[in-house]
Design a protein around this motif. Structure first.
Motif, mmCIF file in Angstrom:
data_model
loop_
_atom_site.group_PDB
_atom_site.id
_atom_site.type_symbol
_atom_site.label_atom_id
_atom_site.label_comp_id
_atom_site.label_asym_id
_atom_site.label_seq_id
_atom_site.Cartn_x
_atom_site.Cartn_y
_atom_site.Cartn_z
ATOM 1 N N LYS A 101 24.116 40.110 32.931
ATOM 2 C CA LYS A 101 23.361 41.193 32.296
ATOM 3 C C LYS A 101 24.047 41.663 31.019
ATOM 4 N N GLN A 119 23.260 39.145 28.427
ATOM 5 C CA GLN A 119 21.858 39.270 28.027
ATOM 6 C C GLN A 119 21.659 40.485 27.109
ATOM 7 N N VAL A 167 16.064 44.414 28.907
ATOM 8 C CA VAL A 167 17.140 44.042 29.835
ATOM 9 C C VAL A 167 17.165 44.932 31.072
#
Ligand SMILES: [Zn+2]
Ligand SMILES: [Zn+2]
Length: 151
Positions: A11, A14, A77
């Motif tokens: 994450k 990202q 996200v």
């Protein structure tokens, strides 16, 4: 749903990628908030996240946490999940999954069921609306609240 062990790292990467694509700075606040959110699967509210990051980042304000969350939702996200409360709840898992909402303690659990992903989407009554995605929320009582209620 159990998080992959490297979910947080994934994450963070990202978030950094999406920030770069959108011309946004990768600030320490954005990093700490995505980290804190991806470490948990209880779908916290902005206030709960604020409590969690306060100790990690001295001087961070509630307003900053709210603003950062909106930004992270905006770049895709993080997702804001719909629930019967007025308060928004947040999820670092943006891959389609469904939710079980306890109407007594407001706990939100993830639910993945391949059968739910293949439901027949409505075609009538859409008035020109094009459905691009969906997720299903079930309301009820979690195990703890069920045992509390039954004698
Ligand atoms: Zn409950
Ligand atoms: Zn979820």
């Amino acid at each position: 749903m159990q998080r992959e062990p490297d979910f947080t790292q994934l994450k963070i990467r990202q978030m950094e990628e999406r920030c770069r694509e959108s011309g946004l700075a990768i600030t320490v606040q954005r990093r700490v908030i995505i980290e804190a959110l991806s470490e948990r699967s209880d779908h916290p509210s902005a206030d709960q996240l604020y409590e969690a990051v306060r100790g990690r980042l001295r001087g961070i304000s509630r307003t900053t946490v709210y603003r950062v969350l909106e930004t992270l939702v905006g770049i895709g996200v993080v997702q804001k999940i719909s629930n019967p409360e007025a308060k928004a709840r947040f999820d670092a898992d943006t891959v389609r999954h469904h939710h079980l909402y306890c109407s007594r303690c407001q706990k939100i659990q993830d639910l993945s069921d391949p059968a739910l992903d293949t439901i027949v989407l409505p075609t009538a009554g859409l008035g020109g609306f094009a459905i691009t995605d969906f997720s299903i929320n079930f309301s009820g009582l979690c195990p703890a609240c069920r045992s509390f209620q039954s004698p």
